[in-house]
Each structure stands twice: as structure tokens, then as C-alpha cells.
Design a protein around this motif. Structure first.
Motif, PDB file in Angstrom:
ATOM      1  N   GLU A 128      -1.580   9.260   5.263  1.00  0.00           N
ATOM      2  CA  GLU A 128      -2.272   8.586   6.368  1.00  0.00           C
ATOM      3  C   GLU A 128      -3.580   7.985   5.890  1.00  0.00           C
ATOM      4  O   GLU A 128      -4.189   8.469   4.934  1.00  0.00           O
ATOM      5  CB  GLU A 128      -2.564   9.567   7.498  1.00  0.00           C
ATOM      6  N   ASP A 129      -4.033   6.959   6.567  1.00  0.00           N
ATOM      7  CA  ASP A 129      -5.350   6.400   6.278  1.00  0.00           C
ATOM      8  C   ASP A 129      -6.408   7.417   6.679  1.00  0.00           C
ATOM      9  O   ASP A 129      -6.234   8.163   7.650  1.00  0.00           O
ATOM     10  CB  ASP A 129      -5.560   5.106   7.074  1.00  0.00           C
ATOM     11  N   GLN A 133     -12.032   5.234   8.973  1.00  0.00           N
ATOM     12  CA  GLN A 133     -12.347   4.266   7.914  1.00  0.00           C
ATOM     13  C   GLN A 133     -12.653   2.920   8.551  1.00  0.00           C
ATOM     14  O   GLN A 133     -12.092   2.559   9.589  1.00  0.00           O
ATOM     15  CB  GLN A 133     -11.200   4.146   6.914  1.00  0.00           C
ATOM     16  N   GLU A 135     -12.266  -0.126   7.234  1.00  0.00           N
ATOM     17  CA  GLU A 135     -11.323  -1.205   6.978  1.00  0.00           C
ATOM     18  C   GLU A 135     -10.064  -1.025   7.812  1.00  0.00           C
ATOM     19  O   GLU A 135      -9.797   0.044   8.343  1.00  0.00           O
ATOM     20  CB  GLU A 135     -10.952  -1.234   5.496  1.00  0.00           C
ATOM     21  N   PRO A 137      -6.293  -0.271   8.622  1.00  0.00           N
ATOM     22  CA  PRO A 137      -5.382   0.686   7.972  1.00  0.00           C
ATOM     23  C   PRO A 137      -4.394  -0.027   7.056  1.00  0.00           C
ATOM     24  O   PRO A 137      -4.023  -1.170   7.290  1.00  0.00           O
ATOM     25  CB  PRO A 137      -4.675   1.347   9.155  1.00  0.00           C
ATOM     26  N   THR A 138      -3.999   0.663   6.007  1.00  0.00           N
ATOM     27  CA  THR A 138      -3.019   0.092   5.080  1.00  0.00           C
ATOM     28  C   THR A 138      -1.810   1.003   4.900  1.00  0.00           C
ATOM     29  O   THR A 138      -0.753   0.541   4.495  1.00  0.00           O
ATOM     30  CB  THR A 138      -3.636  -0.144   3.695  1.00  0.00           C
ATOM     31  N   LEU A 139      -1.982   2.302   5.174  1.00  0.00           N
ATOM     32  CA  LEU A 139      -0.897   3.241   4.898  1.00  0.00           C
ATOM     33  C   LEU A 139       0.081   3.351   6.061  1.00  0.00           C
ATOM     34  O   LEU A 139       1.283   3.526   5.854  1.00  0.00           O
ATOM     35  CB  LEU A 139      -1.473   4.612   4.558  1.00  0.00           C
ATOM     36  N   THR A 141       0.754   1.196   9.541  1.00  0.00           N
ATOM     37  CA  THR A 141       0.336   0.094  10.404  1.00  0.00           C
ATOM     38  C   THR A 141       1.448  -0.241  11.386  1.00  0.00           C
ATOM     39  O   THR A 141       2.630  -0.025  11.105  1.00  0.00           O
ATOM     40  CB  THR A 141       0.011  -1.167   9.589  1.00  0.00           C
TER      41      THR A 141
END
Lengths: 275, 169
Positions: A128-129, A133, A135, A137-139, A141
């Protein structure tokens, strides 16, 4: 082709395209204002030190040295607002863009994300993000997006991407669901070849009596390694994709999470059959 | 409407169409182009009062447009990836009646950074130095990316492109 021919070719072909109606100035201003004031409220809550940093950081970006640039393609100046507003959000206001950021469609997207996480196979994890954070999320979405209005009905699609990790490698599993009615093909491999505009070596897998298109090897576009596609009898389309690489910043997985038959089975899985 | 909103709306009405054209050449999809333009203008609104030299507005919006496009591609997928509709990543077959779109479809198959260089150099007519500044790379890199992008286009378009009467439509 030389440089001048390309220059002329671009102008000639763009002159022959038919763009959609002009962007709505009213909608753009509304979206800009909402985003701006929401961010201001966030910055205020983070304290004055953060604000100073943000303003300082901006200055290097916002005042680039440069001449007056004139893009070659000029749009119609002062065109009237002719574009229909985006669907109404839960606050009674038109959405800022295609993406639902609250309400039933947004929740449907969250639901799909949870379902995708639940199918990550044993031996793999779904990282998980970090909480809070700054930024995007990237993990994990998800997005619910408005596609079109068909016969007075809003048609939506839902896209979820979940990072899958094993050892030092990180890949991804993507599920994309399209409401009915949609213009996507019915033949399994024709359908599979439509995913993200990518193509590749496709074969039809059978899951019970159901036929699923699976691209087992991508063509020149290798953003993803394999994907399956299935159209339910009610017209809802499900794509399930997997890739050994999440992005360029992380090592790739050594093996894909799912076999081809498993990927086909997931495409017909009722958990992804959003209604 | 405040002075700021009025000025922003006026600038948007005047320039969003041109910016959308550039965005379309970058991403090959009108919907995604609209999203790129909206992202750029939302960011512009946030800094509107801090840009003392309004003559650099185009430059600022273009910079955001390009960076957002490249960032989306770098991340490998994006919200706006679409199925169906325009098959922007595919080159039309040689006998396609839509031969008009051959060049644009071929452009969509050029690597994103090379594509950005081609669009900025040959659509926006920016100088090599301006493109280098916008992409934060050296002028030499711009030259090599432009040359490689042109090579790629030639490979994709041969022999169909020779059939198009360029500049005569």
C-alpha cells in the motif's frame, strides 16, 4: 520525410481533423477555482512554513525565461460554450471533469479496488502507499470515469491498478470494467485487442461454457504483458491485465502473478461484474 | 466575477483551443487532450496572480502540458487510457480510407519523449534551445531525439506516406 515535410504534414492533417466542441470556459473556471481554494485550505492547515516552501518552490517554475510563443494551431477565439456539463456530483454540482471524486460511482471504484486486492494470489503481496503521502498514490489506484451519455443514461468505466510484489520485484494487476451499453466488440479476441489501444498475440480461452479473449504476448506496445477480456451477457465488459513491471523505478517481477487460464477465469469473475 | 477570473476566462477562451491541438498531437486522443489542457489551466489559475509577466502564460501552460503528458507516460498507465473509440496507437493500414490520419497515427507510435520533441519543434515551431529548456535537457539531446523521431516516422509511414499529397489539401 524531412523536417519541412513533417511541419507541413502536421498542419495539413490537423486542418482536416474534426475536434470536439470547444472547451467550456465556465466549466474550466469553475474547476480551477474549486481546486485552487481547496488547495489553499489545505496549505493553511499545514502551517505557514509549508506555505513559504511552496511559494518558494513555485517561483522557479512559474517564471521561466522565454519569448512569446505562438503555437501554430490556433483554436477558435472566444468560441461560445457549447460543451455539455459533466455529470452532476453528489453535491449537486457538475463534476470538474470525467472523474468521480465522491458519490456512488466513486464508491463503486473503491469497491472494485478492494475486490482486485482480494484476488492477489498466495505468494504475492499487495503493498500500500504510505498513509498521508503528499503525492498521488501509485501502488493502489482506482478511478471511476464518465464515458458518455447514451439514450439519456450515463455510461461509466472503472479502472483499478494494484501493485503486486514478490521478493524484490513489483508488478501490477489492472482491472478495467465498462458499463453497458458500450461500443466495444463482442468477439473475444477483437475485444481483447481493444484494451488500451494495445495489440498482441491473442487466443480464446474457455471458462466453462464462456469464451474469453486473452492476449498472451503483446506487440510493440509492452506496457503490460498479458490481458484477458470478457463481455458479459448484459453488455458489461471486463478487462484483467497483468505486468511484471509497475514502473521504471522498481525491479520487475520474475514471474507473472497469474497463469493464462487464471487470467481468463478472472475476467468472468462475478466480483468484477459491476452493476 | 473578479478581475482575476475575468482575465483567466478571457485567456482560456483565447488559448485553450490551440493548447488542445498541441495536446492532441501529443496523446492522440481528444478526451485525453482535454484532460491535459484542463490540468494545465487549473495549475495556471493557482499561480495567476504571481505571474507578473503575462506574456509568458503560453510558455507556462505549454510547460505544464508537456510535463503532465510525459509524467503520465512515465508512470506506465493512466486514468485516461481508453479502450475502443479512436485506436490512436495503431497505424492505419495502407489502404485505409482514412489515409488523412496516417501521419497522426504514426506520430502516436513514436516514443513519448521523441514525440514531444517533434510536436514542439515542428508544430509549435519552438527553437532547439527553447525545446531543450522546456524538456530540461541539452540542445544536443533535442537534436538527437528529433532525428530519431523523424527516423521512426519514416519507418512507420513508408511507403504509404508517399501517397499523401502533403501541403496540397
Amino acid at each position: 520525410m524531412n523536417e519541412q515535410e513533417l511541419r507541413e504534414g502536421l498542419r495539413s492533417e490537423m486542418a482536416g481533423t474534426t475536434p470536439p466542441p470547444p472547451l467550456s470556459t465556465t466549466a474550466a473556471l469553475g474547476a480551477a477555482r474549486r481546486t485552487h481554494f481547496r488547495r489553499r485550505a489545505l496549505w493553511a492547515s499545514l502551517g505557514s512554513a509549508a506555505v513559504v516552501l511552496a511559494v518558494t518552490g513555485f517561483a522557479a517554475v512559474a517564471t521561466p525565461e522565454g519569448d512569446v510563443y505562438q503555437p501554430a494551431g490556433h483554436g477558435p477565439l472566444g468560441s461560445p460554450d457549447t460543451k455539455a456539463p459533466w455529470p452532476t456530483g453528489p453535491d449537486g454540482q457538475p463534476q470538474e471533469d470525467r472523474t468521480a471524486r465522491a458519490g456512488a460511482k466513486y464508491e463503486q471504484g473503491i469497491h472494485l479496488l478492494r475486490e482486485v486486492v482480494s484476488v492477489v494470489p498466495a505468494g504475492f503481496t499487495a503493498p500500500e502507499d504510505p498513509p498521508n503521502q503528499s503525492e498521488e498514490p501509485t501502488l493502489r489506484t482506482q478511478q471511476a470515469q464518465f464515458e458518455a451519455e447514451v439514450d439519456g443514461v450515463d455510461v461509466w468505466s472503472y479502472l483499478t491498478s494494484v501493485a503486486v510484489a514478490k521478493g524484490k520485484g513489483t508488478g501490477r494487476v489492472i482491472v478495467e470494467v465498462h458499463d453497458a451499453p458500450n461500443p466495444l466488440p463482442t468477439e473475444p479476441c477483437d475485444l481483447a485487442q481493444k484494451f488500451w489501444g494495445m495489440r498482441g498475440e491473442c487466443r480464446v480461452e474457455t471458462v466453462g461454457a464462456l469464451r474469453v479473449g486473452v492476449v498472451v504476448r503483446p506487440g510493440s506496445d509492452d506496457r503490460l504483458d498479458q490481458w484477458s477480456a470478457y463481455r458479459h451477457p448484459d453488455g458489461v465488459v471486463v478487462f484483467v491485465a497483468q505486468g511484471v513491471r509497475l514502473d521504471e523505478s522498481r525491479p520487475a517481477l520474475e514471474d507473472l502473478p497469474f497463469s493464462v487460464p487464471q487470467l481468463a477465469t478472472l475476467a468472468v469473475d462475478e466480483r468484477f461484474h459491476l452493476k | 466575477m473578479s478581475d482575476r477570473d475575468e482575465a483567466f476566462a478571457e485567456y482560456f477562451a483565447a488559448r485553450s483551443g490551440a493548447m488542445r491541438g498541441t495536446a492532441y498531437l501529443l496523446c492522440g486522443d481528444w478526451h485525453r487532450a482535454e484532460d491535459l489542457v484542463q490540468t494545465a489551466f487549473v495549475k495556471l489559475y493557482g499561480v495567476w496572480n504571481r505571474i507578473s509577466r503575462h506574456e509568458v502564460l503560453d510558455s507556462y501552460v505549454r510547460q505544464i502540458l508537456i510535463r503532465t503528458f510525459l509524467d503520465e507516460r512515465r508512470r506506465g498507465w493512466w486514468r485516461r487510457e481508453r479502450v475502443g473509440g479512436e485506436d490512436a496507437e495503431q497505424v492505419a493500414p495502407p489502404d485505409s480510407p482514412e489515409s488523412r490520419l496516417v501521419l497522426l497515427q504514426a506520430l502516436a507510435r513514436v516514443a513519448p519523449r521523441q514525440r514531444a520533441v517533434l510536436v514542439l519543434r515542428y508544430w509549435e515551431d519552438l527553437s532547439i534551445e527553447d525545446v531543450a529548456a522546456l524538456l530540461e535537457c541539452s540542445p544536443g539531446t533535442v537534436k538527437s531525439q528529433a532525428a530519431r523521431g523523424l527516423d521512426t516516422l519514416r519507418g512507420l509511414l513508408t511507403p504509404t506516406y508517399s501517397a499523401i499529397e502533403m501541403g496540397e489539401r
